[in-house]
Write a protein that holds these residues in place. Structure first.
Motif, PDB file in Angstrom:
ATOM      1  N   TRP A  24       0.825  -1.210   0.000  1.00 43.89           N
ATOM      2  CA  TRP A  24       0.000   0.000   0.000  1.00 43.89           C
ATOM      3  C   TRP A  24       0.857   1.257   0.000  1.00 43.89           C
ATOM      4  CZ3 TRP A  24      -4.670  -0.608  -1.576  1.00 43.89           C
ATOM      5  CH2 TRP A  24      -5.332  -1.804  -1.334  1.00 43.89           C
ATOM      6  N   GLU A  25       2.012   1.195   0.640  1.00 45.04           N
ATOM      7  CA  GLU A  25       2.889   2.374   0.675  1.00 45.04           C
ATOM      8  C   GLU A  25       3.560   2.662  -0.667  1.00 45.04           C
ATOM      9  OE1 GLU A  25       5.115  -0.887   3.126  1.00 45.04           O
ATOM     10  OE2 GLU A  25       3.026  -0.306   2.692  1.00 45.04           O
ATOM     11  N   ASP A  26       3.341   1.802  -1.657  1.00 41.21           N
ATOM     12  CA  ASP A  26       3.863   2.042  -3.011  1.00 41.21           C
ATOM     13  C   ASP A  26       2.969   2.984  -3.819  1.00 41.21           C
ATOM     14  OD1 ASP A  26       6.057   0.285  -2.736  1.00 41.21           O
ATOM     15  OD2 ASP A  26       4.822  -1.439  -3.323  1.00 41.21           O
ATOM     16  N   LEU A  27       1.871   3.457  -3.243  1.00 38.65           N
ATOM     17  CA  LEU A  27       0.874   4.197  -4.015  1.00 38.65           C
ATOM     18  C   LEU A  27       1.477   5.360  -4.802  1.00 38.65           C
ATOM     19  CD1 LEU A  27      -2.041   4.803  -4.857  1.00 38.65           C
ATOM     20  CD2 LEU A  27      -2.287   6.108  -2.718  1.00 38.65           C
ATOM     21  N   ASP A  28       2.240   6.228  -4.146  1.00 37.05           N
ATOM     22  CA  ASP A  28       2.788   7.392  -4.844  1.00 37.05           C
ATOM     23  C   ASP A  28       3.707   6.982  -5.993  1.00 37.05           C
ATOM     24  OD1 ASP A  28       1.389   9.067  -3.182  1.00 37.05           O
ATOM     25  OD2 ASP A  28       3.098   9.516  -1.874  1.00 37.05           O
ATOM     26  N   ASP A  29       4.547   5.988  -5.756  1.00 40.21           N
ATOM     27  CA  ASP A  29       5.439   5.511  -6.816  1.00 40.21           C
ATOM     28  C   ASP A  29       4.656   4.878  -7.953  1.00 40.21           C
ATOM     29  OD1 ASP A  29       7.984   6.277  -5.810  1.00 40.21           O
ATOM     30  OD2 ASP A  29       7.930   4.598  -4.398  1.00 40.21           O
ATOM     31  N   LEU A  30       3.590   4.138  -7.618  1.00 39.26           N
ATOM     32  CA  LEU A  30       2.760   3.503  -8.638  1.00 39.26           C
ATOM     33  C   LEU A  30       2.125   4.551  -9.539  1.00 39.26           C
ATOM     34  CD1 LEU A  30       1.339   0.921  -9.776  1.00 39.26           C
ATOM     35  CD2 LEU A  30      -0.502   1.410  -8.157  1.00 39.26           C
ATOM     36  N   VAL A  31       1.561   5.594  -8.944  1.00 40.00           N
ATOM     37  CA  VAL A  31       0.931   6.655  -9.729  1.00 40.00           C
ATOM     38  C   VAL A  31       1.963   7.327 -10.631  1.00 40.00           C
ATOM     39  CG1 VAL A  31      -0.207   8.903  -9.593  1.00 40.00           C
ATOM     40  CG2 VAL A  31      -0.942   7.036  -8.096  1.00 40.00           C
ATOM     41  N   LEU A  33       4.636   5.998 -11.871  1.00 42.56           N
ATOM     42  CA  LEU A  33       5.005   5.055 -12.925  1.00 42.56           C
ATOM     43  C   LEU A  33       3.964   4.992 -14.037  1.00 42.56           C
ATOM     44  CD1 LEU A  33       6.309   1.968 -10.883  1.00 42.56           C
ATOM     45  CD2 LEU A  33       7.690   3.479 -12.319  1.00 42.56           C
ATOM     46  N   LEU A  34       2.674   4.972 -13.647  1.00 44.87           N
ATOM     47  CA  LEU A  34       1.619   4.675 -14.606  1.00 44.87           C
ATOM     48  C   LEU A  34       0.940   5.906 -15.196  1.00 44.87           C
ATOM     49  CD1 LEU A  34      -0.071   1.551 -12.984  1.00 44.87           C
ATOM     50  CD2 LEU A  34       1.863   1.678 -14.549  1.00 44.87           C
ATOM     51  N   ASP A  35       1.176   7.067 -14.620  1.00 40.06           N
ATOM     52  CA  ASP A  35       0.585   8.288 -15.172  1.00 40.06           C
ATOM     53  C   ASP A  35       1.529   8.855 -16.226  1.00 40.06           C
ATOM     54  OD1 ASP A  35      -1.235  10.347 -15.541  1.00 40.06           O
ATOM     55  OD2 ASP A  35      -0.248  11.621 -14.045  1.00 40.06           O
ATOM     56  N   GLU A  36       1.544   8.199 -17.358  1.00 36.35           N
ATOM     57  CA  GLU A  36       2.557   8.491 -18.376  1.00 36.35           C
ATOM     58  C   GLU A  36       2.010   8.070 -19.739  1.00 36.35           C
ATOM     59  OE1 GLU A  36       5.379   7.219 -20.663  1.00 36.35           O
ATOM     60  OE2 GLU A  36       6.063   5.885 -19.077  1.00 36.35           O
ATOM     61  N   PRO A  37       2.065   8.951 -20.746  1.00 34.84           N
ATOM     62  CA  PRO A  37       1.431   8.645 -22.034  1.00 34.84           C
ATOM     63  C   PRO A  37       1.905   7.350 -22.682  1.00 34.84           C
ATOM     64  CG  PRO A  37       1.992  10.968 -21.921  1.00 34.84           C
ATOM     65  CD  PRO A  37       2.594  10.316 -20.709  1.00 34.84           C
ATOM     66  N   ALA A  53      -7.185   6.016  -9.119  1.00 34.42           N
ATOM     67  CA  ALA A  53      -6.874   4.904 -10.022  1.00 34.42           C
ATOM     68  C   ALA A  53      -5.805   4.005  -9.408  1.00 34.42           C
ATOM     69  CB  ALA A  53      -6.399   5.435 -11.373  1.00 34.42           C
ATOM     70  N   GLY A  54      -4.838   4.611  -8.727  1.00 37.02           N
ATOM     71  CA  GLY A  54      -3.790   3.835  -8.073  1.00 37.02           C
ATOM     72  C   GLY A  54      -4.319   2.966  -6.953  1.00 37.02           C
ATOM     73  N   LEU A  55      -5.220   3.522  -6.149  1.00 44.83           N
ATOM     74  CA  LEU A  55      -5.823   2.743  -5.064  1.00 44.83           C
ATOM     75  C   LEU A  55      -6.629   1.572  -5.615  1.00 44.83           C
ATOM     76  CD1 LEU A  55      -6.964   5.629  -2.704  1.00 44.83           C
ATOM     77  CD2 LEU A  55      -5.232   3.877  -2.189  1.00 44.83           C
ATOM     78  N   ALA A  56      -7.407   1.827  -6.674  1.00 45.47           N
ATOM     79  CA  ALA A  56      -8.184   0.747  -7.290  1.00 45.47           C
ATOM     80  C   ALA A  56      -7.255  -0.324  -7.856  1.00 45.47           C
ATOM     81  CB  ALA A  56      -9.082   1.308  -8.384  1.00 45.47           C
ATOM     82  N   TYR A  57      -6.151   0.104  -8.443  1.00 45.46           N
ATOM     83  CA  TYR A  57      -5.183  -0.825  -9.031  1.00 45.46           C
ATOM     84  C   TYR A  57      -4.581  -1.713  -7.945  1.00 45.46           C
ATOM     85  CZ  TYR A  57      -1.539  -2.332 -12.303  1.00 45.46           C
ATOM     86  OH  TYR A  57      -0.718  -3.068 -13.119  1.00 45.46           O
ATOM     87  N   LEU A  58      -4.172  -1.112  -6.826  1.00 44.28           N
ATOM     88  CA  LEU A  58      -3.579  -1.888  -5.739  1.00 44.28           C
ATOM     89  C   LEU A  58      -4.602  -2.844  -5.130  1.00 44.28           C
ATOM     90  CD1 LEU A  58      -1.351   0.788  -3.969  1.00 44.28           C
ATOM     91  CD2 LEU A  58      -0.576  -1.185  -5.313  1.00 44.28           C
ATOM     92  N   ARG A  59      -5.870  -2.419  -5.030  1.00 42.58           N
ATOM     93  CA  ARG A  59      -6.903  -3.320  -4.512  1.00 42.58           C
ATOM     94  C   ARG A  59      -7.069  -4.547  -5.412  1.00 42.58           C
ATOM     95  NH1 ARG A  59     -10.107   1.342  -4.287  1.00 42.58           N
ATOM     96  NH2 ARG A  59      -9.872   2.422  -2.298  1.00 42.58           N
ATOM     97  N   ARG A  60      -7.136  -4.303  -6.740  1.00 44.46           N
ATOM     98  CA  ARG A  60      -7.277  -5.432  -7.674  1.00 44.46           C
ATOM     99  C   ARG A  60      -6.059  -6.342  -7.625  1.00 44.46           C
ATOM    100  NH1 ARG A  60      -9.258  -1.273 -10.976  1.00 44.46           N
ATOM    101  NH2 ARG A  60      -7.275  -1.206 -12.113  1.00 44.46           N
TER     102      ARG A  60
END
Length: 199
Positions: A24-31, A33-37, A53-60
């Protein structure tokens, strides 16, 4: 033969690379990474990719790991900050096959991370999970990803293109396959240490 549920938790270590579970603490890094064209262009990720979107991604991801339906691991250099992701999903127990995928954040490309991660998970899928056929779905215009696939021993399969709608227009996915018993590239076991000039 059955390979489900898939092992959880899982940590895979190669030369210069560690694949670990998302936290869960990866949220900022995940966003970041993935918020990129480029990610949105070649995948079905929402764009922009924000905190919800990051929270939903980590939940899935967590649900898929806990129920054993997929392997979804952060790519790291040492078990710390996530630099990308590699996953295994759509496991067919009877056919002994599965799909894999991978991505690396823009600041960390051309360091061999995607090649190292795909190689490591491919080896695990074949040697430990005893899968016979591994598949990648890659847009025909994504030359970087096809280069990674080739370096890891994947080859184009004789299957029709799959067309999907993406945030930047349609994507045309070609199927690449890795077959158990195909001669392995001698670089596979040490590719993680070859981190110069590669994705």
């Amino acid at each position: 033969m059955t390979v489900s549920p898939l092992p959880y938790p899982l940590r895979l270590t190669g030369t210069g690379i560690v694949l670990r579970e998302w936290r869960w603490e990866d949220l900022d890094d995940l966003v970041a990474l993935l918020d990129e064209p480029d990610i949105a262009r070649w995948t079905l990720m929402p764009s922009p990719f924000d905190v919800p979107a990051g929270l939903a991604y980590l939940r899935r991801a967590h649900q898929g790991r806990v129920n054993g339906s997929r392997i979804q691991l952060a790519i790291t250099a040492d078990g710390g900050r996530p630099l990308g992701e590699v996953l295994l999903f759509n496991v067919g127990a009877e056919a002994r096959e599965a799909e894999l995928g991978y991505l690396v954040g823009r600041p960390f490309r051309r360091q061999g991370l995607a090649t190292a991660a795909l190689s490591l998970l491919t080896g695990y899928a074949v040697d430990t999970l005893r899968l016979r056929r591994l598949l990648l779905r890659i847009d025909r215009g994504n030359s970087g990803s096809t280069s990674v696939a080739r370096r890891c021993g994947y080859r184009p399969a004789a299957e029709p293109l799959i067309e999907q709608a993406g945030p930047y227009g349609p994507v045309h996915l070609g199927t690449w396959e890795y077959l158990e018993g195909r001669p392995r590239d001698d670089r596979r076991n040490n590719v993680a240490s070859r981190r110069y000039g590669r994705r």
